[in-house]
Each structure stands twice: as C-alpha cells, then as structure tokens.
Design a protein around this motif. Structure first.
Motif, PDB file in Angstrom:
ATOM      1  N   ARG A 154      35.967  25.968  37.204  1.00 40.23           N
ATOM      2  CA  ARG A 154      37.063  25.055  37.579  1.00 40.23           C
ATOM      3  C   ARG A 154      37.557  24.244  36.389  1.00 40.23           C
ATOM      4  N   ASP A 155      36.622  23.660  35.633  1.00 42.86           N
ATOM      5  CA  ASP A 155      37.017  22.741  34.564  1.00 42.86           C
ATOM      6  C   ASP A 155      37.589  23.452  33.348  1.00 42.86           C
ATOM      7  N   TYR A 156      37.025  24.606  32.983  1.00 39.18           N
ATOM      8  CA  TYR A 156      37.464  25.296  31.775  1.00 39.18           C
ATOM      9  C   TYR A 156      38.440  26.436  32.050  1.00 39.18           C
ATOM     10  N   GLY A 157      38.529  26.871  33.288  1.00 40.92           N
ATOM     11  CA  GLY A 157      39.465  27.943  33.618  1.00 40.92           C
ATOM     12  C   GLY A 157      40.596  27.495  34.512  1.00 40.92           C
ATOM     13  N   GLU A 158      40.494  26.256  35.018  1.00 44.03           N
ATOM     14  CA  GLU A 158      41.493  25.731  35.962  1.00 44.03           C
ATOM     15  C   GLU A 158      41.724  26.729  37.099  1.00 44.03           C
ATOM     16  N   GLU A 159      40.589  27.278  37.572  1.00 47.89           N
ATOM     17  CA  GLU A 159      40.593  28.298  38.625  1.00 47.89           C
ATOM     18  C   GLU A 159      40.363  27.650  39.987  1.00 47.89           C
ATOM     19  N   ARG A 160      41.343  27.769  40.892  1.00 46.94           N
ATOM     20  CA  ARG A 160      41.209  27.113  42.196  1.00 46.94           C
ATOM     21  C   ARG A 160      40.222  27.821  43.125  1.00 46.94           C
ATOM     22  N   PHE A 161      39.817  29.049  42.786  1.00 47.69           N
ATOM     23  CA  PHE A 161      38.812  29.745  43.589  1.00 47.69           C
ATOM     24  C   PHE A 161      37.430  29.674  42.933  1.00 47.69           C
ATOM     25  N   ALA A 162      37.202  28.627  42.124  1.00 47.95           N
ATOM     26  CA  ALA A 162      35.944  28.512  41.391  1.00 47.95           C
ATOM     27  C   ALA A 162      34.734  28.513  42.324  1.00 47.95           C
ATOM     28  N   GLY A 163      34.829  27.793  43.445  1.00 45.65           N
ATOM     29  CA  GLY A 163      33.708  27.723  44.383  1.00 45.65           C
ATOM     30  C   GLY A 163      33.331  29.078  44.950  1.00 45.65           C
ATOM     31  N   PRO A 164      34.272  29.801  45.558  1.00 43.51           N
ATOM     32  CA  PRO A 164      33.942  31.132  46.072  1.00 43.51           C
ATOM     33  C   PRO A 164      33.433  32.097  45.004  1.00 43.51           C
ATOM     34  N   ILE A 165      33.985  32.029  43.791  1.00 47.74           N
ATOM     35  CA  ILE A 165      33.523  32.919  42.722  1.00 47.74           C
ATOM     36  C   ILE A 165      32.075  32.597  42.371  1.00 47.74           C
ATOM     37  N   ALA A 166      31.750  31.315  42.244  1.00 48.54           N
ATOM     38  CA  ALA A 166      30.382  30.912  41.917  1.00 48.54           C
ATOM     39  C   ALA A 166      29.401  31.371  42.998  1.00 48.54           C
ATOM     40  N   LYS A 167      29.787  31.193  44.238  1.00 48.40           N
ATOM     41  CA  LYS A 167      28.917  31.635  45.342  1.00 48.40           C
ATOM     42  C   LYS A 167      28.721  33.137  45.305  1.00 48.40           C
ATOM     43  N   ALA A 168      29.771  33.880  44.995  1.00 46.87           N
ATOM     44  CA  ALA A 168      29.667  35.340  44.938  1.00 46.87           C
ATOM     45  C   ALA A 168      28.763  35.783  43.788  1.00 46.87           C
ATOM     46  N   ILE A 169      28.821  35.082  42.660  1.00 45.29           N
ATOM     47  CA  ILE A 169      27.964  35.422  41.516  1.00 45.29           C
ATOM     48  C   ILE A 169      26.497  35.226  41.867  1.00 45.29           C
ATOM     49  N   VAL A 170      26.171  34.109  42.512  1.00 40.88           N
ATOM     50  CA  VAL A 170      24.779  33.830  42.866  1.00 40.88           C
ATOM     51  C   VAL A 170      24.304  34.753  43.989  1.00 40.88           C
ATOM     52  N   ALA A 171      25.178  35.043  44.943  1.00 45.05           N
ATOM     53  CA  ALA A 171      24.803  35.966  46.029  1.00 45.05           C
ATOM     54  C   ALA A 171      24.506  37.347  45.474  1.00 45.05           C
ATOM     55  N   ARG A 172      25.341  37.785  44.550  1.00 46.00           N
ATOM     56  CA  ARG A 172      25.110  39.097  43.926  1.00 46.00           C
ATOM     57  C   ARG A 172      23.776  39.095  43.175  1.00 46.00           C
ATOM     58  N   ARG A 173      23.483  38.000  42.484  1.00 42.63           N
ATOM     59  CA  ARG A 173      22.238  37.868  41.717  1.00 42.63           C
ATOM     60  C   ARG A 173      21.028  37.969  42.637  1.00 42.63           C
ATOM     61  N   GLU A 174      21.104  37.316  43.778  1.00 41.83           N
ATOM     62  CA  GLU A 174      19.972  37.302  44.710  1.00 41.83           C
ATOM     63  C   GLU A 174      19.797  38.642  45.413  1.00 41.83           C
ATOM     64  N   GLU A 175      20.900  39.354  45.606  1.00 39.73           N
ATOM     65  CA  GLU A 175      20.837  40.620  46.349  1.00 39.73           C
ATOM     66  C   GLU A 175      20.506  41.821  45.461  1.00 39.73           C
ATOM     67  N   ARG A 176      21.128  41.874  44.273  1.00 37.45           N
ATOM     68  CA  ARG A 176      21.024  43.092  43.452  1.00 37.45           C
ATOM     69  C   ARG A 176      20.643  42.821  42.006  1.00 37.45           C
ATOM     70  N   GLY A 177      20.340  41.566  41.684  1.00 37.42           N
ATOM     71  CA  GLY A 177      20.023  41.229  40.297  1.00 37.42           C
ATOM     72  C   GLY A 177      21.231  40.645  39.590  1.00 37.42           C
ATOM     73  N   PRO A 178      21.027  39.989  38.457  1.00 36.94           N
ATOM     74  CA  PRO A 178      22.111  39.290  37.765  1.00 36.94           C
ATOM     75  C   PRO A 178      23.163  40.232  37.193  1.00 36.94           C
ATOM     76  N   LEU A 179      24.354  39.717  36.999  1.00 38.96           N
ATOM     77  CA  LEU A 179      25.429  40.463  36.359  1.00 38.96           C
ATOM     78  C   LEU A 179      25.055  40.754  34.915  1.00 38.96           C
ATOM     79  N   ALA A 180      25.398  41.952  34.451  1.00 39.55           N
ATOM     80  CA  ALA A 180      25.045  42.328  33.087  1.00 39.55           C
ATOM     81  C   ALA A 180      26.239  42.786  32.262  1.00 39.55           C
ATOM     82  N   THR A 181      27.326  43.200  32.913  1.00 39.90           N
ATOM     83  CA  THR A 181      28.459  43.751  32.163  1.00 39.90           C
ATOM     84  C   THR A 181      29.764  43.065  32.546  1.00 39.90           C
ATOM     85  N   THR A 182      30.750  43.224  31.678  1.00 36.49           N
ATOM     86  CA  THR A 182      32.070  42.643  31.926  1.00 36.49           C
ATOM     87  C   THR A 182      32.727  43.273  33.154  1.00 36.49           C
TER      88      THR A 182
END
Length: 310
Positions: A154-182
C-alpha cells in the motif's frame, strides 16, 4: 547469467541532465563532481567528456554489474565506489561542485530475468540492487506477516488491493510453500486484483512496492538529499531524475523546504535562517525522447543550486 553487453540501456535526459549539472561551470569544469547512481554510465561518460583536465568524477552504485561496467572506463579522472548513493555523506563537506542522481532501475536490471525485477520474465524473486547484501523479496515474503506485506504494497505501491494481495501471498505460503519466482507472484496478483488500470499489468504496483522496500530506496534518497546540503559547494548544482510519484514528491518537498527562509516562531524578531537551495528548473523528456524510449515517459528532472550561505 545474462551478459550485460546483451542488454541495452538508453540514458534518460542525458544531455539535459549534464547541461543542468555543469551549467555555469565554464568551458572546462574543474573540481569534483558526483554521479550518485552510475547505472550503465551514460551520464558519467558524458560528464567526463565535458570536464576539463582538472575535473574529477566520483560515482556510486550498489549493483555489481554496474561496477563491472565502470571498470571499462580507464579515465584517470574517474573513480567508482561500490556503495549506495546515501554514501555521498562520506565525502568531505563542501567538496562537490555538483551532484547528479538518476533514480530507479536501469533497463539491463529490468530485462535480466535472474535479477527478478520484472513480471515480464520468469526468474528468481530477488529484486536486490546489491545481490551481495540483505535478503531477497522471496526471503522476506517467506516470513513476513499479512499486515507487514499489506503496508509495504500500500505505502510503496499505492495499491488499493494491498490487503487482499497480502492475504493471498500468506495463504499461498501456508498451503503450498513460499513464493519463489516472479511468475508465481505475478500470477497470484493477477488472480487477486479484479480491476485493472488500462495498459498496466495488475502486478505493476506490487512489484514496484516490493522493489522499493527491499532496497530501502526512499530512505536512501532522503539520506542522500540531506547529505548534499553539506557536500555541495556554494553554487553547486543538484540534479535529480525520478520515475514515480513517491520519489518525485520527496525531491520536490526537499527542494521546496530548503528554498525558503525559515523563521523561528519562538524568536519572532530574530533573523531568519537563510535558504540553502534555489530551485532552478523542472524538466520532462521531449516527445521525441519518449517516442524513442517509452521508459522515459514518467521521468521528471528537478534542478536546484546550493546558495552562497552555509
């Protein structure tokens, strides 16, 4: 690794920046000049062409590939430091006749998949300017909390969907492991951001935010700007090229703050603190430059001069 020679970089506002930096210095400028962001050396090479035999150029860069490119310059008047441009503060007070900062990411960095700066190529999720120090974006996202990730996007990208994106990143991490590629991150963001800005990849703001954060770009910019107040000689020029609103806002506010006399409200009859800078110009690339190099379209160059008063 992609060879740097295969990746081309077109320097933005090349002539305009060097003209602004050396303006008023005479036909064969002497003294010490600073290129705070060497990149691939476009500005540095033109500065060296314009300097007189007594001139010196000190450049800074955190990127090892930039340092390798700098070693190709054999001019004895030139030196390069493998440090971020906040280390301008290490130069002696009043030693610089002018300071240039060309912010952002160079084309070779963007176009090199192994650097992880772009969603256009699949590569490791790194984004570090200096790959010898600090943690990569992938390492940070592997442990960061939802709230931390959301604040950064939100602060550095001025992204209004910052909350949902953050939740999706952590959910993916918990389900299938952390993100590794672009590609993994870009696909996740694309599946989370439901509305897109015309002509812009939905991952643009997230990638920008994570890059700025992992490299502490805005903090380093603020430190470097403050350092110029002591490093610049009276009459020395400050030239800064920025590529997004967060950077430009910091530069604009810094110049504005120091381009006016400061009164102490606790001592209304005391003499004001003299201004430290004079704002000289604001320049954008010409239509011809943007047509030839579309990546230049967002660039803004601001020019200021150090006053005679310390």
């Amino acid at each position: 690794m992609t060879s740097p020679s295969l990746l081309q970089h077109t320097t933005v506002l090349l002539d305009e920046a060097v003209d602004a930096l050396l303006g008023g210095a005479g036909p064969e400028p002497a003294g010490t000049w600073v290129d705070g962001t060497f990149g691939r050396g476009g500005h540095s090479r033109l500065i060296l062409l314009r300097l007189g035999p007594e001139g010196r150029l000190v450049a800074f860069d955190k990127d090892l590939e930039a340092i390798a490119e700098a070693t190709r310059i054999t001019d004895a008047r030139f030196s390069i430091r493998h440090e971020g441009f906040s280390h301008i503060a290490d130069l002696p007070a009043g030693s610089a006749a002018g300071v240039l900062m060309d912010l952002g990411v160079s084309s070779p960095q963007i176009d090199s998949p192994e650097r992880g700066f772009s969603f256009r190529f699949d590569g490791p999720l790194d984004m570090r300017m200096d790959t010898t120090r600090g943690e990569s974006v992938a390492q940070w996202l592997a442990t960061a909390e939802v709230q931390q990730i959301a604040e950064v996007i939100r602060d550095y990208g001025e992204e209004r969907f910052a909350g949902p994106i953050a939740k999706a990143i952590v959910a993916r991490r918990e389900e299938r492991g952390p993100l590794a590629t672009t590609a993994e991150l870009a696909d996740l963001v694309a599946g989370t951001v439901k509305t897109r800005e015309p002509g812009q990849n939905p991952a643009t703001r997230t990638f920008q935010a994570l890059r700025i954060f992992i490299n502490a770009e805005l903090e380093e910019l603020q430190q470097a700007l403050e350092a110029t107040l002591s490093v610049l000689q009276p009459g020395g020029r400050l030239v800064v090229i920025s590529f997004h609103s967060l950077e430009d806002r910091i530069v604009k506010q810094f110049i504005a703050k120091h381009s006016k006399e400061v009164y102490d409200r606790r001592a209304p009859f005391a003499a004001p603190q003299a201004m430290k800078l004079v704002a000289l110009d604001r320049i954008k690339p010409s239509a011809a430059e943007v047509a030839g190099n579309p990546r230049s379209r967002s660039a803004i160059m601001r020019v200021a001069e150090r006053t005679e008063v310390a």
